[in-house]
Design an enzyme around this catalytic site. Structure first.
Site, PDB file in Angstrom:
ATOM      1  N   LYS A 212       0.830  -1.211   0.000  1.00  0.00           N
ATOM      2  CA  LYS A 212       0.000   0.000   0.000  1.00  0.00           C
ATOM      3  C   LYS A 212       0.862   1.258   0.000  1.00  0.00           C
ATOM      4  O   LYS A 212       0.643   2.185  -0.776  1.00  0.00           O
ATOM      5  CB  LYS A 212      -0.924  -0.003   1.215  1.00  0.00           C
ATOM      6  N   GLU A 218      10.180  -5.649   3.758  1.00  0.00           N
ATOM      7  CA  GLU A 218      10.244  -7.040   3.312  1.00  0.00           C
ATOM      8  C   GLU A 218       9.816  -7.177   1.851  1.00  0.00           C
ATOM      9  O   GLU A 218      10.436  -7.893   1.059  1.00  0.00           O
ATOM     10  CB  GLU A 218       9.345  -7.922   4.193  1.00  0.00           C
ATOM     11  N   GLY A 269      -4.780  -4.091   5.820  1.00  0.00           N
ATOM     12  CA  GLY A 269      -4.240  -5.251   5.125  1.00  0.00           C
ATOM     13  C   GLY A 269      -4.970  -6.537   5.441  1.00  0.00           C
ATOM     14  O   GLY A 269      -5.261  -7.337   4.541  1.00  0.00           O
ATOM     15  N   ARG A 270      -5.296  -6.760   6.706  1.00  0.00           N
ATOM     16  CA  ARG A 270      -5.953  -8.012   7.099  1.00  0.00           C
ATOM     17  C   ARG A 270      -7.400  -8.082   6.629  1.00  0.00           C
ATOM     18  O   ARG A 270      -8.028  -9.138   6.707  1.00  0.00           O
ATOM     19  CB  ARG A 270      -5.854  -8.181   8.608  1.00  0.00           C
ATOM     20  N   GLU A 356      -4.354  -9.074  15.423  1.00  0.00           N
ATOM     21  CA  GLU A 356      -3.891  -7.743  15.053  1.00  0.00           C
ATOM     22  C   GLU A 356      -4.993  -6.711  15.265  1.00  0.00           C
ATOM     23  O   GLU A 356      -4.709  -5.540  15.537  1.00  0.00           O
ATOM     24  CB  GLU A 356      -3.413  -7.731  13.599  1.00  0.00           C
ATOM     25  N   HIS A 387      -4.224 -35.381  15.846  1.00  0.00           N
ATOM     26  CA  HIS A 387      -3.008 -36.137  16.121  1.00  0.00           C
ATOM     27  C   HIS A 387      -1.868 -35.202  16.502  1.00  0.00           C
ATOM     28  O   HIS A 387      -0.701 -35.580  16.431  1.00  0.00           O
ATOM     29  CB  HIS A 387      -2.636 -36.967  14.892  1.00  0.00           C
ATOM     30  N   LYS A 502       9.632  -2.729  13.510  1.00  0.00           N
ATOM     31  CA  LYS A 502      10.088  -2.229  12.207  1.00  0.00           C
ATOM     32  C   LYS A 502      11.063  -1.070  12.386  1.00  0.00           C
ATOM     33  O   LYS A 502      12.091  -0.981  11.702  1.00  0.00           O
ATOM     34  CB  LYS A 502       8.900  -1.767  11.371  1.00  0.00           C
TER      35      LYS A 502
END
Length: 526
Positions: A212, A218, A269-270, A356, A387, A502
């Protein structure tokens, strides 16, 4: 008039603290349990339903939860949100991800633009590009069709789109809508990008860069990694890359991309899987028509979330039961357990979505709250989880509420009868058995084999995981998180907690460190 008040000042919450809790093992035993299963269910969009019979609620508790919904003005706050009020107080922004899949209320204008029209326009541009790629109108320099799409992004630019792609990959193959394989690069760990690049034909790959701001460390690092690989293969990167970014970012007008599609600061973002962030990769992978069906399912579920009647609003009901579990019963975690391999990454997406959003200890006005807020979210697909960590869920010292997701039919329709039942029947048998086992337990004189029961769960169930069902499922959990944030009087739409690391990482890379930060930098040979 909308008012924002802390949960512990709400009369219905004080009443809820005094209501006798449900003895779940007793309530779910025998015919009483069967009656609860028939009674405690609410329909959702796309043929889904949410059954909450195995939750620790009864008519009295639900009655008080309905009062809590009214006194915290949940319906009115959602209405204010989708009509464009500034709900994200931390960043002083509107919250508009619902507009990517439909108009729920009044037209919302921001920055001089009708935002619904803006999102539709971006979807149409993405569809146009996807169709040209699929038809061969847009090719690589050698005139070859692109066969792979690779998304470069992190956080919400990866978790949601990746989960949605995996959820529909096999469905698309069976239904002949599969167009391109999708891969994802997210981690700045060079092994992530290298592993993807070493297993694809870069000459026939189209890369979607999602940032954005256009400054995400990253993502830009991985972009450089990819561009380097393209150049080493004798390819021009600009013919292999598109950007999904904001109109004000450095990427927006760059000639280094085949095309650019826009999002804005009103969609976190999420919450961006139904925007261009998910739209580009999903439209390229499956075709714009499949993405449109996904949006349709989300839009239909959003409409249910407008309902002022808690009993007809599955997201609101689910949210309030979750608040009861967290703030009255004191449960700290929630496990998301989809009995569908296609939803293998859905718990990871919900982990970010929930933690978040509601991992906050101050209210909307920056004041500390005196009650707990968002739970820890984790999960894996069943039956794999059985399991793995189900031992703790069944017999551990902590009670952990469970949210199952299951479908009566598989996506691919390929199955065999083994020992008088199909694999899909075995899968469904396991989820039914687990719900009852968690709720009712099993008495045994050998304490090591004794199951206390009383472990609450709900299940979202449908016929098959289709694009519409996936959209409805996504919307349900997005709206659940939103309603819980409203109840807790916190801002679910910023994420200041991810920023400090960050900032410090940039100081490390600039060698501007001292104390423990320098010591750790030296330890890692930075």
């Amino acid at each position: 008039m909308i008012t924002w008040n802390n949960l512990d000042t709400i009369p219905a919450y004080q009443e809820l603290l005094k209501v006798a809790p449900v003895e779940l093992a007793e309530a779910m035993t025998g015919e009483k349990g069967a009656e609860r299963v028939r009674k405690y269910s609410v329909p959702m969009a796309a043929g889904l339903s949410c059954n909450y019979a195995a939750k620790q609620v009864d008519d009295k508790i639900l009655e008080v939860l309905a009062k809590l919904a009214e006194e915290t003005q949940l319906a009115g706050k959602f209405e204010a949100l989708y009509n464009g009020e500034v709900i994200n107080t931390g960043e002083k922004r509107m919250v508009l991800h619902h507009l990517t899949r439909g108009q729920l209320g009044e037209a919302v204008v921001a920055d001089g633009v009708d935002k619904r029209s803006f999102y539709v326009q971006q979807q149409e541009k993405i569809a146009e590009l996807a169709n040209k790629v699929h038809s061969g109108e847009i090719t690589n320099a050698a005139g070859e069709k692109f066969t792979t799409v690779v998304q470069i992004g992190i956080g919400g630019s990866d978790l949601g789109p990746r989960a949605m792609y995996l959820a529909l990959e096999n469905w698309a193959k069976v239904n002949h809508t599969f167009k391109m394989e999708a891969r994802f690069i997210s981690n700045v760990d060079p092994d992530d990008a290298a592993a993807v690049l070493n297993t694809i034909d870069v000459a026939r790959s189209l890369f979607v860069l999602v940032s954005k701001s256009g400054t995400t460390l990253e993502t830009l690092t991985n972009e450089s990694f990819v561009k380097d690989a393209l150049k080493k293969a004798g390819l021009e990167p600009s013919r292999h890359m598109i950007a999904v970014t904001s109109e004000t970012s450095p990427l927006a007008q760059s000639d280094e991309y085949l095309a650019a599609f826009f999002m804005d600061d009103y969609i976190g973002g999420r919450f961006s899987s139904t925007s261009g962030v998910g739209g580009a990769v999903l439209s390229l992978a499956f075709g714009p028509e499949v993405f449109a069906r996904f949006l349709e399912g989300a839009a239909e579920e959003d409409k249910l979330a407008r309902n002022r009647d808690m009993y007809a609003n599955p997201a609101m009901l689910d949210a309030l039961i979750g608040v009861y579990e967290r703030n009255v019963l004191g449960y700290q975690n929630t496990a998301v357990l989809p009995y569908s391999q296609a939803l293998s990454r859905f718990p990871a997406h919900l982990q970010q979505l929930d933690m978040e959003s509601n991992g906050k200890s101050v209210n909307r006005f920056g004041e500390p709250v005196d009650y707990v807020t968002g739970p820890v979210i984790f999960g894996e697909p069943g039956t794999n989880g059985q399991h793995s960590f189900y031992q703790l869920l069944h017999q551990g010292t902590d009670i952990i509420p469970l949210q199952f997701v299951g479908f009566r039919d598989s996506q691919m329709g390929t199955d065999v009868v083994i020992q008088e039942s199909t694999s899909q029947q075995k899968l469904c048998a396991n989820v039914a058995a687990q719900i009852v086992a968690f709720a009712c337990g099993k008495a045994d004189d050998n304490r090591n084999k004794n199951f206390e029961g009383g472990r609450p769960s709900s299940i979202v169930i449908g016929e098959q995981l289709t694009p519409e069902a996936l959209g409805a499922l996504l919307s349900h959990f997005e709206n659940k998180v939103m309603f819980q944030g409203f109840v807790w009087n916190i801002n679910s739409f910023d994420q200041e907690g991810v920023q400090l690391g960050k900032v410090l990482a940039k100081k490390v890379l600039a060698h501007d460190t001292d104390g423990a930060l320098k010591a750790y930098s030296d330890l890692l040979n930075i």
